[in-house]
Write a protein that holds these residues in place. Sequence first.
Motif, PDB file in Angstrom:
ATOM      1  N   LYS A  35       0.833  -1.198   0.000  1.00 19.95           N
ATOM      2  CA  LYS A  35       0.000   0.000   0.000  1.00 19.95           C
ATOM      3  C   LYS A  35       0.873   1.255   0.000  1.00 19.95           C
ATOM      4  CE  LYS A  35      -4.159   1.695   2.126  1.00 19.95           C
ATOM      5  NZ  LYS A  35      -3.803   2.568   3.268  1.00 19.95           N
ATOM      6  N   ALA A  36       1.857   1.260   0.885  1.00 18.11           N
ATOM      7  CA  ALA A  36       2.744   2.424   0.959  1.00 18.11           C
ATOM      8  C   ALA A  36       3.538   2.561  -0.343  1.00 18.11           C
ATOM      9  CB  ALA A  36       3.696   2.268   2.142  1.00 18.11           C
ATOM     10  N   ALA A  37       3.930   1.432  -0.898  1.00 12.29           N
ATOM     11  CA  ALA A  37       4.692   1.474  -2.147  1.00 12.29           C
ATOM     12  C   ALA A  37       3.835   2.095  -3.251  1.00 12.29           C
ATOM     13  CB  ALA A  37       5.131   0.064  -2.540  1.00 12.29           C
ATOM     14  N   MET A  38       2.551   1.744  -3.269  1.00  6.10           N
ATOM     15  CA  MET A  38       1.648   2.323  -4.277  1.00  6.10           C
ATOM     16  C   MET A  38       1.517   3.822  -4.075  1.00  6.10           C
ATOM     17  SD  MET A  38      -1.010  -0.860  -4.336  1.00  6.10           S
ATOM     18  CE  MET A  38      -2.497   0.058  -4.512  1.00  6.10           C
ATOM     19  N   THR A  39       1.448   4.224  -2.804  1.00  4.71           N
ATOM     20  CA  THR A  39       1.346   5.654  -2.510  1.00  4.71           C
ATOM     21  C   THR A  39       2.561   6.406  -3.061  1.00  4.71           C
ATOM     22  OG1 THR A  39       0.269   5.014  -0.452  1.00  4.71           O
ATOM     23  CG2 THR A  39       0.981   7.315  -0.645  1.00  4.71           C
ATOM     24  N   LEU A  40       3.729   5.838  -2.838  1.00  7.46           N
ATOM     25  CA  LEU A  40       4.943   6.492  -3.323  1.00  7.46           C
ATOM     26  C   LEU A  40       4.974   6.496  -4.855  1.00  7.46           C
ATOM     27  CD1 LEU A  40       7.672   7.829  -2.945  1.00  7.46           C
ATOM     28  CD2 LEU A  40       8.698   5.598  -2.564  1.00  7.46           C
ATOM     29  N   ALA A  41       4.568   5.359  -5.455  1.00  9.70           N
ATOM     30  CA  ALA A  41       4.572   5.287  -6.914  1.00  9.70           C
ATOM     31  C   ALA A  41       3.628   6.351  -7.490  1.00  9.70           C
ATOM     32  CB  ALA A  41       4.157   3.891  -7.366  1.00  9.70           C
ATOM     33  N   ASP A  42       2.470   6.503  -6.847  1.00  6.04           N
ATOM     34  CA  ASP A  42       1.520   7.538  -7.299  1.00  6.04           C
ATOM     35  C   ASP A  42       2.155   8.921  -7.217  1.00  6.04           C
ATOM     36  OD1 ASP A  42      -0.302   5.556  -7.627  1.00  6.04           O
ATOM     37  OD2 ASP A  42      -1.480   6.005  -5.827  1.00  6.04           O
ATOM     38  N   TRP A  43       2.785   9.185  -6.062  1.00  4.61           N
ATOM     39  CA  TRP A  43       3.346  10.517  -5.846  1.00  4.61           C
ATOM     40  C   TRP A  43       4.492  10.784  -6.822  1.00  4.61           C
ATOM     41  CZ3 TRP A  43       7.758  13.186  -4.513  1.00  4.61           C
ATOM     42  CH2 TRP A  43       7.563  14.508  -4.080  1.00  4.61           C
ATOM     43  N   SER A  44       5.236   9.701  -7.141  1.00  2.50           N
ATOM     44  CA  SER A  44       6.444   9.883  -7.958  1.00  2.50           C
ATOM     45  C   SER A  44       6.127  10.370  -9.366  1.00  2.50           C
ATOM     46  CB  SER A  44       7.246   8.580  -8.026  1.00  2.50           C
ATOM     47  OG  SER A  44       6.640   7.699  -8.964  1.00  2.50           O
ATOM     48  N   ILE A  45       4.852  10.226  -9.817  1.00  8.87           N
ATOM     49  CA  ILE A  45       4.540  10.737 -11.153  1.00  8.87           C
ATOM     50  C   ILE A  45       3.656  11.977 -11.080  1.00  8.87           C
ATOM     51  CG2 ILE A  45       4.764   8.466 -12.242  1.00  8.87           C
ATOM     52  CD1 ILE A  45       1.612   8.545 -12.393  1.00  8.87           C
ATOM     53  N   SER A  46       3.491  12.502  -9.827  1.00 11.12           N
ATOM     54  CA  SER A  46       2.628  13.689  -9.679  1.00 11.12           C
ATOM     55  C   SER A  46       3.313  14.912 -10.289  1.00 11.12           C
ATOM     56  CB  SER A  46       2.343  13.921  -8.196  1.00 11.12           C
ATOM     57  OG  SER A  46       3.562  14.253  -7.540  1.00 11.12           O
ATOM     58  N   ARG A  47       2.550  15.923 -10.462  1.00  5.64           N
ATOM     59  CA  ARG A  47       3.074  17.170 -11.005  1.00  5.64           C
ATOM     60  C   ARG A  47       4.144  17.744 -10.067  1.00  5.64           C
ATOM     61  NH1 ARG A  47       1.427  20.402 -15.075  1.00  5.64           N
ATOM     62  NH2 ARG A  47       2.499  22.405 -15.057  1.00  5.64           N
ATOM     63  N   LYS A  48       3.825  17.665  -8.777  1.00  3.08           N
ATOM     64  CA  LYS A  48       4.769  18.193  -7.784  1.00  3.08           C
ATOM     65  C   LYS A  48       6.130  17.492  -7.890  1.00  3.08           C
ATOM     66  CE  LYS A  48       5.230  19.031  -2.830  1.00  3.08           C
ATOM     67  NZ  LYS A  48       4.532  19.104  -1.558  1.00  3.08           N
ATOM     68  N   ALA A  49       6.060  16.173  -8.040  1.00  6.49           N
ATOM     69  CA  ALA A  49       7.306  15.412  -8.158  1.00  6.49           C
ATOM     70  C   ALA A  49       8.040  15.811  -9.425  1.00  6.49           C
ATOM     71  CB  ALA A  49       7.008  13.911  -8.162  1.00  6.49           C
ATOM     72  N   ASN A  50       7.318  15.947 -10.497  1.00 11.88           N
ATOM     73  CA  ASN A  50       7.956  16.312 -11.763  1.00 11.88           C
ATOM     74  C   ASN A  50       8.602  17.690 -11.683  1.00 11.88           C
ATOM     75  OD1 ASN A  50       7.648  14.446 -14.313  1.00 11.88           O
ATOM     76  ND2 ASN A  50       5.913  14.043 -12.962  1.00 11.88           N
ATOM     77  N   GLU A  51       7.946  18.599 -10.961  1.00 11.22           N
ATOM     78  CA  GLU A  51       8.547  19.927 -10.776  1.00 11.22           C
ATOM     79  C   GLU A  51       9.848  19.815  -9.977  1.00 11.22           C
ATOM     80  OE1 GLU A  51       5.273  21.991  -9.094  1.00 11.22           O
ATOM     81  OE2 GLU A  51       4.471  22.592 -11.051  1.00 11.22           O
ATOM     82  N   MET A  52       9.804  18.905  -9.025  1.00  5.24           N
ATOM     83  CA  MET A  52      11.010  18.679  -8.219  1.00  5.24           C
ATOM     84  C   MET A  52      12.135  18.105  -9.091  1.00  5.24           C
ATOM     85  SD  MET A  52      11.377  16.244  -4.879  1.00  5.24           S
ATOM     86  CE  MET A  52      11.247  14.693  -5.749  1.00  5.24           C
ATOM     87  N   TYR A  53      11.813  17.127  -9.927  1.00  4.98           N
ATOM     88  CA  TYR A  53      12.844  16.556 -10.806  1.00  4.98           C
ATOM     89  C   TYR A  53      13.456  17.645 -11.671  1.00  4.98           C
ATOM     90  CZ  TYR A  53      10.244  12.193  -9.772  1.00  4.98           C
ATOM     91  OH  TYR A  53       9.603  11.171  -9.157  1.00  4.98           O
ATOM     92  N   ASN A  54      12.609  18.578 -12.088  1.00  9.15           N
ATOM     93  CA  ASN A  54      13.031  19.629 -13.008  1.00  9.15           C
ATOM     94  C   ASN A  54      14.079  20.570 -12.387  1.00  9.15           C
ATOM     95  OD1 ASN A  54      11.740  22.576 -14.479  1.00  9.15           O
ATOM     96  ND2 ASN A  54      12.976  21.040 -15.534  1.00  9.15           N
ATOM     97  N   GLU A  55      14.187  20.543 -11.054  1.00  4.83           N
ATOM     98  CA  GLU A  55      15.199  21.391 -10.420  1.00  4.83           C
ATOM     99  C   GLU A  55      16.601  20.950 -10.816  1.00  4.83           C
ATOM    100  OE1 GLU A  55      14.301  21.441  -6.227  1.00  4.83           O
ATOM    101  OE2 GLU A  55      12.234  22.015  -6.656  1.00  4.83           O
ATOM    102  N   GLY A  56      16.743  19.685 -11.194  1.00  3.50           N
ATOM    103  CA  GLY A  56      18.069  19.227 -11.604  1.00  3.50           C
ATOM    104  C   GLY A  56      18.113  18.787 -13.056  1.00  3.50           C
ATOM    105  N   TYR A  57      16.986  18.317 -13.555  1.00  5.19           N
ATOM    106  CA  TYR A  57      16.962  17.740 -14.895  1.00  5.19           C
ATOM    107  C   TYR A  57      16.093  18.564 -15.832  1.00  5.19           C
ATOM    108  CZ  TYR A  57      19.143  13.708 -12.735  1.00  5.19           C
ATOM    109  OH  TYR A  57      20.009  12.898 -12.074  1.00  5.19           O
ATOM    110  N   ALA A  58      16.567  18.748 -17.025  1.00  3.67           N
ATOM    111  CA  ALA A  58      15.866  19.631 -17.953  1.00  3.67           C
ATOM    112  C   ALA A  58      14.670  18.947 -18.586  1.00  3.67           C
ATOM    113  CB  ALA A  58      16.818  20.108 -19.040  1.00  3.67           C
ATOM    114  N   VAL A  59      14.721  17.621 -18.684  1.00  4.87           N
ATOM    115  CA  VAL A  59      13.621  16.918 -19.342  1.00  4.87           C
ATOM    116  C   VAL A  59      12.972  15.990 -18.337  1.00  4.87           C
ATOM    117  CG1 VAL A  59      13.003  15.357 -21.218  1.00  4.87           C
ATOM    118  CG2 VAL A  59      14.891  16.980 -21.511  1.00  4.87           C
ATOM    119  N   VAL A  60      11.667  16.173 -18.113  1.00  9.73           N
ATOM    120  CA  VAL A  60      10.979  15.325 -17.149  1.00  9.73           C
ATOM    121  C   VAL A  60       9.815  14.618 -17.821  1.00  9.73           C
ATOM    122  CG1 VAL A  60      11.691  16.686 -15.165  1.00  9.73           C
ATOM    123  CG2 VAL A  60       9.548  17.215 -16.332  1.00  9.73           C
TER     124      VAL A  60
END
Lengths: 569, 366, 347
Positions: C272-297
């Motif tokens: 259940k927790a793993a699913m929660t993290l997997a869900d969050w990992s593709i959220s907009r917020k997460a993608n914005e976070m990735y973008n702080e270091g990576y140009a293509v998300v």
Amino acid sequence: MSDVALPVTAGIAVIKPKLSRDDRIMRGFIVMVGVWMVIAVLLPLYFMLSKSAEDHDGNFIGLANFQEYFSTPALFYSIENSFFIAIVSTIITITLAFQFAYALTRSTMPGKGLFKTIALIPILAPSLLPAISFVYFFGQQGIIKELLLGNEIYGPIGIIMGEVFYTFPHALMILITALSTADGRLYEAALSLRASRVKIFFTVTLPGIKYGLISAVFVVFTLVITDFGIPKVIGGQFNVLATDIYKQVIGQQNFEMGAVVSVVLLIPAVLAFIVDRIVQRKQVALLTARAVPYEAKPARGFDTVMFVYSAIIGFLILAILGMAIYASFVTFWPYNMAFSLNNYDFDVMDGGGWDSFSNSITMALYTAVIGTTIIFTGAYMVEKAKGFGAVRGSIQFLCILPMAVPGMVLGLAYIFFFNHPDNPLNFIYGTMAILVICTITHFYTVSHMTAMTALKQMDPEFEAVSASLKVPFFKTFIQVTVPVCLPAILDISIYLFVNAMTTVSAVIFLYSTETNLASVAALNMDDAGDVAPAAAMCVMIVFVSATVRIFHAIFTRGMARRSQLWRQR
Amino acid sequence: MSDTNEPYLQIRGVTKMFGDFTALKDVSLEIFEGEFVCFLGPSGCGKTTLLRAIAGLDIQTSGSVEQGGKDISNLPPSERDFGIVFQSYALFPNLSISRNVGYGLENRKAPKAEINARVSELLELVGMPEQGEKYPAQLSGGQQQRVALARALATKPGLLLLDEPLSALDAKVRVHLRHEIKQLQHKLGVTTIMVTHDQEEALTMADRIVVMNEGSIDQVGTPLEIYRRPTSPFVADFVGTMNFLKATVTTSDSIRIGDADIGLESALDDMATGSSVTVCIRPEDVIVRDIESETDNIIDTVVVDLEFLGSFYRAMLKLNDQKGSILLADFSINLVRDIGIEEGKSIQVCLPARRLRIFSDSEGEP
Amino acid sequence: MFIKMKSFKISKLIATTAALAFVASVGFKAHAETLTVYTAVEAEDLKKYASRFNEDHPDIEIKWVRDSTGIVTAKLLAEKNNPKADIVWGLAATSLMLLGNEGMLEPYSPKGVEKLDPKFRDSANPTSWTGMDAWVASICVNTVEAAKYSLPTPTKWRDLLNPVYKGHVIMPNPNSSGTGFLDVSSWLQLFGEGGGWTFMDGLHENIARYTHSGSKPCKLAASGEIPIGISFAFRGAKSKAKGAPLDIIIPEEGIGWDMEATAIIKGTPNMKAAMTLADWSISRKANEMYNEGYAVVAMPGVAKAVEFFPPEVATKMIDNDFAWAAQNRKRILAEWQGRYDSKSDPK
């Protein structure tokens, strides 16, 4: 003899000695040491050997992996490379160390104590330290790269230079021992026959240290051929067996081929080990027959030459160490040579940060305390227990076996064994416990032999006296044996501590994120291109090892003073 | 020694094998309470092996050992009742003399005051009062061995075992200490077994001597018996100095050495006339003074060498037989002066019948 | 009386302790779930990732197990029969495909997976893995060192075949480095099998040595140990930010890339927790976070320009066939090793 004896034993009931509580406790402990050795050495090695004959899915495929190995030039050329490096490094190290040992034992030059201390410094450093220093000396931005006349430091030159630094003190200690046990009377006789210094050297000195020399050769050879840190850092495109194991396992996740290379590396290590054992046995016989110790006499010309030589070697060792320290404080070599502590900010780098440093200290402490306890107690039981001959003999063998197993091989064998899902000990995988067990096992043999030497010097009748006084043996063990053997016990613990701080090869496969170690962190930082922080971590390791060593020296001296009442002869 | 007939220590048929090597062959022995017994023999004769079997340190392969009526054959040392002193002293180097002596008492949880009293008493006993605070390394060898003795006696064992206790000491200290040990043993009345290869030590200290050879007991007897009446050539040779002369049986109670007829004290059993025998006589038993009155057992000799040994002379006398056998004889300084014995001189000596021991040659050369 | 008082005190103590224990256990409940997360995300970013996630899900504690791509992959494979990880967050997609082929991944389509660029997610349904950001190859050129040897600045991969670069180029060994492998697989896709190997034969002439790690060539270039390092853009940008005289070159032919991706390990007890993290990992917020270091998300329309990062990256990324790369990985590596990883065969 047996004519008389046979009817006696055949006709009359043989007495079955009743075991005392002491006997039972001792045997119990011996069995525990045996179980430890089986779990820590034999079974992992067995799993590794069987892995080398399996395919990826665990099916037995005989020697097919070996066939693949020997039909892949990229792999089997490493055998030649490893031997080349080992042989050349051994020749250079032994030559340099012999002259140094000769100067320390056969001249009256000043500063002997200082020179010896300096020469032993490399023991306190992980083997990557000289490699990193050489990058700063001879790399593209190296301060004296011109000295290489256009040759690359990344490759055999760098590896050999690093190995010479790393193995020098090991060879030196053996050679000093060999040279200082010479019989002075032989020299007096030779001198009275007006033999020249050169002639004396070849007719008296060399034959006298023959076994020590052979032993040193094999120790250095084994250290070099099994070393991983130096070729990893400075080997460039020059592949050796130890780095191949790493590449196969870490780079390609090809565990079966890793096992195959391990077996290939195990063979020369075991051979060197066997030769060394045979030679050691002979040397013991030589030692017991020794007589008057040799005392050097002043000879101005000779002493001057020896002093200059020792000073040069000492300077080089300090320079290599000094370069690592210097580079670790330079902000951004070569573009910003200002000093800063940036490279010590391990927490923002790969490798595990400062945690890995404290992990290393924890691991070294556990290894020293637990290892010394197990090794010394085990040696005591094996040496002092009565009866039980076959078991004691085989455990004695198991105790010296780890020396023949290269660290990389041991580490990989531990993965196969301890991470096997059916292994009830599986839970220690990825914990501090497996690192401690692996490190204790890796350095078991030398510690065990130190303990045995000390125990053999004890009066063999202490246990008999205790039994006659109805005192349990463990009381005598704690009240007499341990205090009397304390110098040896401290030597073992310091040996284990320093090696636990500096070792890379065995633990590289076994650390986890929570149990990252300083030496591994240094390696990984270098691997990620953070060379200066890697140097900084090596400097921290040297700092801890040296501090502990100094405390050990002070403590030993204090203890000697306190116990001089009963230690005087 | 003891007024009871029950032996304190009874050894029956003890055999000890080390692999294929038989160190003890079917040894039986009785030792009585309060006795001081020496196991005497050359190195490798099995005397130490027997001692260690009694102590339980190396338990015998077969045979039984009883102590005080109790079968202890298979018991480990800790369940037997003995104190032991080794040649190496085996003192604990890091413990003071007092703690060494009190080591066995400490373990019995005796009150401290009691231990201290007993330790001082023991140190007093071995002649080392006021030395308790020192460490073994600060003492001489003789002193260390006294401490070891005190330690062995501390727990009042029924049996005291001494394994070559004096061998590591200087000659003078050795002589002195053997007297003291004997005195002490006498005073305490503790049954004592001492292993030694030194016959002088055995003769001076033991109530009874057990002479051992090649894993067997050759003879058991008082020092005088052993010295005067050795029952085997080996014992005769090993204890004291002995002359071995070749002879032939002439009648049931006489033999011939060279051309001299020698009469014997008693008849020889089982020796046929004409068979060859060995005659033993101690050098000090060879008589030269006042032999005119004796008519028997006179033998002609020539003095070939005269060795001055301080309190007496040892003469090498050449017999008048074909082989030119040599007879050693000890003469007092007075005698040599009075009779004027000197090299080259022919003298007649008497071999008194009561001092002669005869061994048939089938018993073997010593 | 005294005894009574004492016993009263003790009972009070016990009660207090029990109450405290209860409170503590409730307190811990709020943070009870712990996820063991394997990752190859740069060490300096881990704290940030965990704390951003915990802003939304304070009840799940992340226990990081971090190492380089090769080592994490090796670890996961070694633990195949006895997995220690609950979820992988931030590992090369090719590595995850390898694990997928071994049957180690739990298929699960995180909520909102359809919003991701199809390139950045598993084509199967449900998906076995989802992408986070792209990790692109580039050439790091140390301008000071290049000038010292009068080296022209390369603009194309093929420029590196110029003999002037002999001994001045370093690249990662594809056998140990994920970056090295994406370089090799991209060249094989760009130039075709035959052309790719011919290109590498030529490049090999100029290579000073191959490193184990993918970031090392750029760090070596940054420290002047070598003028040119073939590495990845993220590392180059970081080194440049530290003040190294670096140019980050995106070769004109196009660049190989891999993505950091997320996948749940089969058999995890914390699904259940793993699913929660997997869900969050593709959220907009997460993608914005990735973008702080990576140009293509992974999520289209999120990416903004990153400092020191070449802006043309997204357009130069090749149409990478990850499935092909994963399937042929073993063959390519063996071929590469036979050709270049041997002293005997310097050609």
